[in-house]
Design a protein around this motif. Structure first.
Motif, PDB file in Angstrom:
ATOM      1  N   ARG A  38       1.200  -1.363   0.254  1.00  0.00           N
ATOM      2  CA  ARG A  38      -0.322   0.001  -0.020  1.00  0.00           C
ATOM      3  C   ARG A  38       0.704   1.591  -0.328  1.00  0.00           C
ATOM      4  O   ARG A  38       1.633   1.625   0.828  1.00  0.00           O
ATOM      5  CB  ARG A  38      -0.906  -0.380   1.166  1.00  0.00           C
ATOM      6  N   ARG A  39       1.313   1.710  -1.043  1.00  0.00           N
ATOM      7  CA  ARG A  39       1.532   3.237  -1.514  1.00  0.00           C
ATOM      8  C   ARG A  39       1.283   3.941   0.071  1.00  0.00           C
ATOM      9  O   ARG A  39       0.031   4.279   0.106  1.00  0.00           O
ATOM     10  CB  ARG A  39       1.257   3.511  -2.104  1.00  0.00           C
ATOM     11  N   ARG A  40       2.525   5.211  -0.287  1.00  0.00           N
ATOM     12  CA  ARG A  40       2.163   5.066   1.487  1.00  0.00           C
ATOM     13  C   ARG A  40       2.379   7.241   1.335  1.00  0.00           C
ATOM     14  O   ARG A  40       2.760   7.710   2.865  1.00  0.00           O
ATOM     15  CB  ARG A  40       3.722   4.888   2.674  1.00  0.00           C
ATOM     16  N   ILE A  41       2.688   7.966   0.322  1.00  0.00           N
ATOM     17  CA  ILE A  41       2.995   9.200  -0.344  1.00  0.00           C
ATOM     18  C   ILE A  41       1.345   8.917  -0.803  1.00  0.00           C
ATOM     19  O   ILE A  41       0.898   8.592  -2.048  1.00  0.00           O
ATOM     20  CB  ILE A  41       4.284   9.551  -0.712  1.00  0.00           C
ATOM     21  N   ASP A  42       1.207  10.823  -1.083  1.00  0.00           N
ATOM     22  CA  ASP A  42       0.664  11.056  -1.915  1.00  0.00           C
ATOM     23  C   ASP A  42       1.135  11.594  -2.980  1.00  0.00           C
ATOM     24  O   ASP A  42       2.469  11.656  -3.226  1.00  0.00           O
ATOM     25  CB  ASP A  42       0.170  12.142  -1.172  1.00  0.00           C
ATOM     26  N   PRO A  43       0.589  11.429  -4.047  1.00  0.00           N
ATOM     27  CA  PRO A  43      -0.908  11.616  -4.151  1.00  0.00           C
ATOM     28  C   PRO A  43      -0.904   9.595  -5.067  1.00  0.00           C
ATOM     29  O   PRO A  43       0.092   9.204  -4.332  1.00  0.00           O
ATOM     30  CB  PRO A  43      -0.970  11.949  -5.749  1.00  0.00           C
ATOM     31  N   LEU A 126      -0.719 -14.305  -9.612  1.00  0.00           N
ATOM     32  CA  LEU A 126      -0.286 -13.331 -10.830  1.00  0.00           C
ATOM     33  C   LEU A 126      -1.569 -13.224 -11.120  1.00  0.00           C
ATOM     34  O   LEU A 126      -1.526 -12.289 -11.861  1.00  0.00           O
ATOM     35  CB  LEU A 126       0.290 -14.079 -11.794  1.00  0.00           C
ATOM     36  N   GLU A 127      -2.781 -14.312 -10.883  1.00  0.00           N
ATOM     37  CA  GLU A 127      -3.999 -13.616 -11.932  1.00  0.00           C
ATOM     38  C   GLU A 127      -4.652 -12.581 -10.638  1.00  0.00           C
ATOM     39  O   GLU A 127      -5.826 -12.518 -11.098  1.00  0.00           O
ATOM     40  CB  GLU A 127      -4.743 -15.085 -12.168  1.00  0.00           C
ATOM     41  N   ASP A 128      -4.013 -13.289  -9.570  1.00  0.00           N
ATOM     42  CA  ASP A 128      -5.307 -12.059  -8.722  1.00  0.00           C
ATOM     43  C   ASP A 128      -4.559 -10.415  -8.524  1.00  0.00           C
ATOM     44  O   ASP A 128      -5.023  -9.674  -7.610  1.00  0.00           O
ATOM     45  CB  ASP A 128      -5.622 -12.613  -6.999  1.00  0.00           C
ATOM     46  N   ILE A 129      -3.734 -10.035  -9.068  1.00  0.00           N
ATOM     47  CA  ILE A 129      -2.868  -9.008  -8.998  1.00  0.00           C
ATOM     48  C   ILE A 129      -4.224  -7.805  -9.173  1.00  0.00           C
ATOM     49  O   ILE A 129      -4.515  -7.705 -10.620  1.00  0.00           O
ATOM     50  CB  ILE A 129      -2.040  -8.124 -10.001  1.00  0.00           C
ATOM     51  N   PRO A 130      -3.891  -6.830  -8.280  1.00  0.00           N
ATOM     52  CA  PRO A 130      -5.060  -5.580  -7.837  1.00  0.00           C
ATOM     53  C   PRO A 130      -4.484  -4.247  -9.282  1.00  0.00           C
ATOM     54  O   PRO A 130      -3.677  -4.898  -9.985  1.00  0.00           O
ATOM     55  CB  PRO A 130      -5.029  -5.456  -6.998  1.00  0.00           C
ATOM     56  N   GLN A 131      -5.466  -3.515  -9.690  1.00  0.00           N
ATOM     57  CA  GLN A 131      -5.298  -2.805  -9.986  1.00  0.00           C
ATOM     58  C   GLN A 131      -3.670  -1.546  -9.472  1.00  0.00           C
ATOM     59  O   GLN A 131      -4.147  -1.627  -8.324  1.00  0.00           O
ATOM     60  CB  GLN A 131      -5.888  -1.659 -10.058  1.00  0.00           C
ATOM     61  N   LEU A 132      -2.340  -1.092 -10.012  1.00  0.00           N
ATOM     62  CA  LEU A 132      -2.138  -0.841  -9.116  1.00  0.00           C
ATOM     63  C   LEU A 132      -1.806   0.553  -9.405  1.00  0.00           C
ATOM     64  O   LEU A 132      -2.369   0.951 -10.865  1.00  0.00           O
ATOM     65  CB  LEU A 132      -0.962  -1.404  -9.550  1.00  0.00           C
ATOM     66  N   VAL A 133      -0.661   1.588  -9.207  1.00  0.00           N
ATOM     67  CA  VAL A 133      -1.121   2.795  -9.177  1.00  0.00           C
ATOM     68  C   VAL A 133       0.012   3.303 -10.610  1.00  0.00           C
ATOM     69  O   VAL A 133       0.735   1.963 -11.283  1.00  0.00           O
ATOM     70  CB  VAL A 133       0.308   3.490  -8.232  1.00  0.00           C
ATOM     71  N   LEU A 134      -0.533   4.319 -10.884  1.00  0.00           N
ATOM     72  CA  LEU A 134       0.464   4.708 -12.603  1.00  0.00           C
ATOM     73  C   LEU A 134       0.968   3.391 -13.358  1.00  0.00           C
ATOM     74  O   LEU A 134      -0.691   2.773 -13.937  1.00  0.00           O
ATOM     75  CB  LEU A 134       1.862   5.349 -11.871  1.00  0.00           C
TER      76      LEU A 134
END
Lengths: 234, 234
Positions: A38-43, A126-134
């Motif tokens: 879980r990304r810890r900086i904005d945005p 692999l098949e369960d990878i969620p949507q990631l940032v950027l």
DNA sequence: ACAAAAGTGTTCTATGTACACCCATGG
DNA sequence: CCATGGGTGTACATAGAACACTTTTGT
């Protein structure tokens, strides 16, 4: 390394934010997995993201990646290779930032579970990878292509297995990576023909009653063969 | 792209000088050549160097490379691919600077000779490459490895030849790249078996009295085959 | 004794490799 | 008419693909 001197000829040049993102592969119970957090900086704080960091003035890019990997997994000396540079001007909505993606292969039983949890990281199949940032999902797709490419030409699959492994285990790894079913007899024959595996006296009985012999990869022998131009193809 | 806003979460992060260096391959009269020039900034001003530039805020890395290539050769739309990142902290004595090396394949008869001379650039045969600045000789060695690797798996050699070329020409290119002598019959057979060359009615009589038929590479057909997973191996 | 995974060999096919001669033409 | 590079075909060797049964042992 020092900052730019006032008299540096490069003083007028544009400096840019440089990051590195790591695609961390693991192999667990026949399933290829990836470590994300879980990304810890904005945005986009709180969204799923590859693990990564900005590259500091006083470290090389691989050093930055190794720093990140140590932080998140507690592991050192792991397989790490550059994937490619992602440099689209608009790729990061936070600021203009270039990312050098690298992929890592880890022995999934070795990592430090506390460290992983502490950093909000999690393994996904692999098949369960969620949507990631950027563009991180693109990076993963590219890394997977590369892994498939690379494992057929270089014996790097071992980096995902324990030091002692069985041939059926290795086959299941290749099947997971390439999403195919392989013929056991041909796989074993080809593999052993390279004469790069050291058969041990121990058996792994965790997956069958008969038990499968454990092997170790002969890194030393491979190094020598590689220098004299081996063509390893699986 | 704008500079960092004051409220950007990235504001505290270290920015770094990012450059790109281009390993430009050409093929002329059976000889593989590289384009290098006399560096125009200190330190090491006047020394031989790969062509390159710093990457600006408002351009991607490939865009920067294309800008440089256009400047030096007058050419656009040329084959360009990332090689790898060179990021050792000490690699550039002028300042801490990361370079993203890329290799380009150009049709050596197309380039703008005036542009090249104007920029102090010069073609060198592979074996005559002088000592270059920084880690540029390493970059060339790496690029050559990559070119050898890549040409055996992807039909990119054509990028070094005129649009219309003969099979003996192509063979001599492969021989120059891989530093081997190939069997004409087998080379031709294998090559034509892919059915990716369009035979023209014209002949090139510049190298023999009989003349050799000219061919064009069928990019369209290749694109389709590539999508359906071809395995091109030469 | 049986279920469940480990381990083993042979035949067939395809692909790569080695190799030598005729062809077309300009001078 | 001959020297020069262009073009062709075949036989052999090697590597990959397909395929089925025996072994071991815990329950």
């Amino acid at each position: 390394m020092t900052a730019l001197e006032n008299n540096s000829p490069y003083i007028a040049q544009p400096k840019i934010l440089v990051a590195t993102d790591c695609i961390v592969f693991g192999f667990d119970e026949g399933i290829l997995k990836l470590l994300v957090f879980r990304r810890r900086i904005d945005p986009l704080k709180g969204e799923w993201s590859l693990i990564g960091s900005f590259v500091n003035e006083e470290e090389s890019v691989p050093d930055a990646a190794r720093r990140v990997l140590l932080q998140f997994t507690g592991l050192e000396n792991i397989f790490l290779e550059e994937l490619r540079v992602y440099s689209d001007v608009e790729r990061d909505s936070g600021a203009r930032c270039i990312s050098i993606a690298q992929y890592a292969l880890i022995r999934i039983n070795d990592y430090d579970r506390e460290q992983v949890e502490l950093h909000g990281a999690k393994w996904f199949a692999l098949e369960d990878i969620p949507q990631l940032v950027l563009d991180h999902n693109v990076m993963i797709a590219d890394a997977l292509d590369r892994l498939r490419q690379k494992t057929t030409h270089k014996p790097i699959g071992f980096e995902l297995l324990p030091e002692k492994f069985t041939i059926p285990q290795l086959q299941s790894l290749y099947e997971a990576i390439h999403q195919t079913k392989l013929d056991d007899r041909n796989f074993r024959k080809k593999l052993l023909s390279f004469d790069l595996l050291i058969k041990l006296d121990e058996k792994d009985k965790s997956t069958s009653k008969k038990g499968a012999f454990l092997y170790r990869f002969d890194y030393g022998k491979y190094k020598k063969l590689e220098e004299s131009g081996i063509n390893f193809v699986l």
